[in-house]
Design an enzyme around this catalytic site. Structure first.
Site, PDB file in Angstrom:
ATOM      1  N   ASN A  30      48.390  33.281  35.013  1.00 31.38           N
ATOM      2  CA  ASN A  30      47.739  32.099  34.438  1.00 31.38           C
ATOM      3  C   ASN A  30      46.824  32.538  33.297  1.00 31.38           C
ATOM      4  O   ASN A  30      47.315  33.261  32.410  1.00 31.38           O
ATOM      5  CB  ASN A  30      47.103  31.167  35.481  1.00 31.38           C
ATOM      6  CG  ASN A  30      46.081  31.744  36.421  1.00 31.38           C
ATOM      7  OD1 ASN A  30      46.408  32.512  37.297  1.00 31.38           O
ATOM      8  ND2 ASN A  30      44.821  31.356  36.285  1.00 31.38           N
ATOM      9  N   ASP A  31      45.591  32.137  33.224  1.00 34.51           N
ATOM     10  CA  ASP A  31      44.767  32.246  32.010  1.00 34.51           C
ATOM     11  C   ASP A  31      44.901  33.560  31.234  1.00 34.51           C
ATOM     12  O   ASP A  31      44.821  34.644  31.834  1.00 34.51           O
ATOM     13  CB  ASP A  31      43.283  32.159  32.356  1.00 34.51           C
ATOM     14  CG  ASP A  31      42.934  31.059  33.315  1.00 34.51           C
ATOM     15  OD1 ASP A  31      43.818  30.307  33.723  1.00 34.51           O
ATOM     16  OD2 ASP A  31      41.753  30.960  33.670  1.00 34.51           O
ATOM     17  N   PHE A  87      38.535  37.023  38.549  1.00 32.31           N
ATOM     18  CA  PHE A  87      38.831  35.798  37.814  1.00 32.31           C
ATOM     19  C   PHE A  87      38.657  36.033  36.316  1.00 32.31           C
ATOM     20  O   PHE A  87      38.395  37.143  35.866  1.00 32.31           O
ATOM     21  CB  PHE A  87      37.930  34.658  38.315  1.00 32.31           C
ATOM     22  CG  PHE A  87      38.476  33.926  39.525  1.00 32.31           C
ATOM     23  CD1 PHE A  87      39.481  34.457  40.317  1.00 32.31           C
ATOM     24  CD2 PHE A  87      37.973  32.664  39.883  1.00 32.31           C
ATOM     25  CE1 PHE A  87      39.982  33.773  41.426  1.00 32.31           C
ATOM     26  CE2 PHE A  87      38.466  31.973  40.984  1.00 32.31           C
ATOM     27  CZ  PHE A  87      39.464  32.524  41.759  1.00 32.31           C
ATOM     28  N   ASP A 159      34.159  32.385  34.224  1.00 26.47           N
ATOM     29  CA  ASP A 159      34.907  32.465  32.962  1.00 26.47           C
ATOM     30  C   ASP A 159      34.038  32.876  31.764  1.00 26.47           C
ATOM     31  O   ASP A 159      34.025  32.203  30.727  1.00 26.47           O
ATOM     32  CB  ASP A 159      35.625  31.134  32.683  1.00 26.47           C
ATOM     33  CG  ASP A 159      36.522  30.709  33.835  1.00 26.47           C
ATOM     34  OD1 ASP A 159      36.857  31.573  34.667  1.00 26.47           O
ATOM     35  OD2 ASP A 159      36.878  29.522  33.917  1.00 26.47           O
ATOM     36  N   GLU A 213      36.293  24.669  32.549  1.00 27.80           N
ATOM     37  CA  GLU A 213      36.640  26.077  32.750  1.00 27.80           C
ATOM     38  C   GLU A 213      36.853  26.758  31.392  1.00 27.80           C
ATOM     39  O   GLU A 213      37.065  26.095  30.380  1.00 27.80           O
ATOM     40  CB  GLU A 213      37.928  26.196  33.585  1.00 27.80           C
ATOM     41  CG  GLU A 213      37.781  25.597  34.982  1.00 27.80           C
ATOM     42  CD  GLU A 213      38.995  25.770  35.880  1.00 27.80           C
ATOM     43  OE1 GLU A 213      38.814  26.051  37.076  1.00 27.80           O
ATOM     44  OE2 GLU A 213      40.132  25.611  35.395  1.00 27.80           O
TER      45      GLU A 213
HETATM   46  C1  FRU Z   1      41.431  28.372  35.073  1.00 23.60           C
HETATM   47  C2  FRU Z   1      40.881  29.101  36.276  1.00 23.60           C
HETATM   48  C3  FRU Z   1      39.568  29.771  35.934  1.00 23.60           C
HETATM   49  C4  FRU Z   1      39.501  30.895  36.930  1.00 23.60           C
HETATM   50  C5  FRU Z   1      40.945  31.298  37.050  1.00 23.60           C
HETATM   51  C6  FRU Z   1      41.370  31.761  38.403  1.00 23.60           C
HETATM   52  O1  FRU Z   1      42.805  28.170  35.108  1.00 23.60           O
HETATM   53  O2  FRU Z   1      40.745  28.218  37.362  1.00 23.60           O
HETATM   54  O3  FRU Z   1      38.445  28.912  35.977  1.00 23.60           O
HETATM   55  O4  FRU Z   1      38.688  31.936  36.484  1.00 23.60           O
HETATM   56  O5  FRU Z   1      41.716  30.171  36.685  1.00 23.60           O
HETATM   57  O6  FRU Z   1      42.680  32.228  38.395  1.00 23.60           O
END
Ligand code: FRU
Length: 505
Positions: A30-31, A87, A159, A213
């Site tokens: 993901n991110d 994270f 984040d 986020e």
């Molecule tokens: C955004 C999020 C962030 C977090 C991460 C966890 O997509 O929820 O806020 O750090 O993904 O995987």
């Protein structure tokens, strides 16, 4: 340095695997995290489950690229352990060794990430900011013994995006992070990346339908004038985007080293979905989330990448063994238009690749009511540049990745001043009830015309409309054999002023 895969060479392995977008070889992502240009390479770290292709075991995966299109995957950079998940966060090059992590002449890269502390750990239930450092250019990382370095005792503080602020006589580090459920960006300052002092907070403002986020804060010159800088604060929001689920909004204003002041706040913060169209969105599509920018990009370019997925159905998209691509890397600029400032985005990767060899072109062609398949324009990885002038049709546009009648529609409704992506017949939509949607964005004609640049890449469509003033990014899952490109008009005619199609793979 072990090389696991290059996504462009792995692109033929399955029909959804992108050719131009980064995917992990056989795991979940993901991110984007820790984006930085260093020693001639763009480093892309990212939220990664090294053990599977759904969310979990959050660690930082790692890939590098010299051209922003061809990526090489490396071993996991920062792994979760029994105490913490790793994270999202950022990486800075601490060239003056303010942190003291350097050794001899080697200045450190420092990662600032969120420790999501696990049940049974000392800081159970808390999200706090921690450090790791690398002395080999970003491949091997050591966690700082004094972690976490910044805690508010909060379960939703995450984040961190850190950058060097050089205003006035002395520079310092600035962190922007979120108190996610308070819809608040919190700004901190540090001399050494270890001790942090609160500067100010921003929010709630504009869209607050979900959690806030992955914020970012950066300056951009207006119309390229370095004497006229404005600051852009981006805040991702989930759910509560303009077409449901995850999306990123932004604010334009000023930052004086302490406080960000927005000139584009419309409301104090509202959950009223009827107002979402009033706010500024980084992208109006459903699959552009957690976007953040690179640090230290050459030529002062502000380059951003988003995760090309949506938390509404992220774990269900029908790809294997990998899951989720990143977006194309985009260059951001600010343009003054009609007394307002407009954030403009263009693809940033090597344009000699992204322009592609032309395979098809048209000019001054009327589209009659109905669907016309364009012979010689088929493809699955394409760039399409098209300019339309409306006629009597209530809507018109392109049908991508089609099979004669069905496909993904990208079109304009001039009467409603909207751009839309309709993926109800885009291919597989059965894996989640909300996937087969019609999504819209406001669009203003320029001299009576609509210009779209569309990148199609196996499982995605990225639309840059009106020269990048409006973007829409969406996943699609068509059959590998659905490769036709068509134009359509409904209830009347429209004109194609010009059209160029290039095959990119
Ligand atoms: C955004 C999020 C962030 C977090 C991460 C966890 O997509 O929820 O806020 O750090 O993904 O995987």
């Amino acid at each position: 340095m072990e090389t696991l895969t290059s996504t462009r060479t792995a692109a033929t392995a399955d029909s959804y695997r992108p050719a131009l977008h980064y995917t992990a070889k056989d795991t979940w992502l993901n991110d984007p995290n820790g984006l930085i240009f260093h020693d001639g390479l763009y480093h892309l770290y990212y939220q990664n489950n090294p053990l599977g292709n759904t969310w979990g075991n959050m660690s930082w995966g790692h890939a590098t690229s010299a051209d922003l299109l061809t990526w090489t995957e490396h071993p996991v950079a920062i792994a979760c352990d029994e105490d913490e998940d790793i994270f999202s966060g950022s990486v800075v090059y601490d060239r003056h060794n303010t942190s003291g992590f350097g050794s001899g002449s080697a200045a450190p890269l420092v990662a600032i990430y969120t420790s999501a502390f696990k049940t049974g750990s000392l800081h159970e239930g808390v999200q706090a900011q921690s450090l790791a450092y690398s002395l080999d250019g970003g491949y091997a990382w050591t966690k700082h013994a004094g972690n976490p370095v910044l805690s508010r005792g909060s379960a939703e503080f995450r984040d961190p995006k850190v950058f060097r602020y050089d205003g006035g006589t002395q520079g310092y580090w600035v962190m922007v992070a979120v108190e996610a459920t308070d819809f608040q960006v919190v700004l901190y300052k540090s001399e050494d990346l270890k001790n942090w002092e609160l500067l100010s907070t921003f929010g709630p403002a504009n869209a607050t339908g979900g959690v806030w986020e992955c914020p970012d804060l950066f300056p951009l010159p207006v119309d390229g004038d370095p004497e006229n800088l404005k600051w852009v604060l981006t805040v991702n929001l989930n759910p509560g985007g303009p077409n449901n689920g995850s999306a990123g909004q932004y604010f334009i204003g000023d930052f004086d080293g302490t406080t960000f002041t927005s000139a584009s706040t419309v409301t104090e913060g509202t959950q009223d979905p009827g107002r979402l169209g009033e706010y500024r969105w980084l992208d109006w599509g459903r699959d552009y989330y957690a976007a953040v920018s690179f640090g230290d990009a050459p030529g002062n370019r502000r380059l951003m990448v988003g995760w090309m997925n949506n938390w509404e159905y992220a774990n269900d998209i029908p790809t294997a063994p990998w899951r989720s691509p990143m977006s194309l890397v985009r260059e951001m600029s600010l343009q003054a238009k009609a007394g307002d400032l407009c954030l403009v985005q263009q693809p940033a990767g090597d344009l000699t690749v992204l322009a592609g060899p032309e395979s098809f072109s048209l000019s001054a062609e009327t589209i009659d009511a109905g669907v016309q398949v364009l012979a010689g324009a088929a493809g699955t990885v394409q760039r399409i540049d098209v300019s339309f002038t409306p006629g009597s049709a209530e809507e018109f546009g392109l049908i991508l990745r089609g099979d004669g009648t069905k496909g993904t529609r990208v079109g304009i409704r001039p009467g409603l001043a909207t751009l839309f992506v309709d993926r109800r017949e885009s291919g597989r939509t059965d894996f989640h009830p909300s996937f087969g949607s019609i999504d819209t964005a406001p669009i203003v004609a320029a001299n009576g015309c609509y210009h779209l640049t569309v990148f199609v890449d196996h499982c995605s469509v990225e639309v840059f409309a009106q020269d990048g003033q409006v973007t829409m990014t969406e996943l699609i899952f068509p059959a590998g054999t659905s490769n036709e490109l068509a134009v359509f008009a409904t209830g009347g005619t429209a004109t194609i002023n010009s059209m160029r199609v290039a095959q990119l793979a």
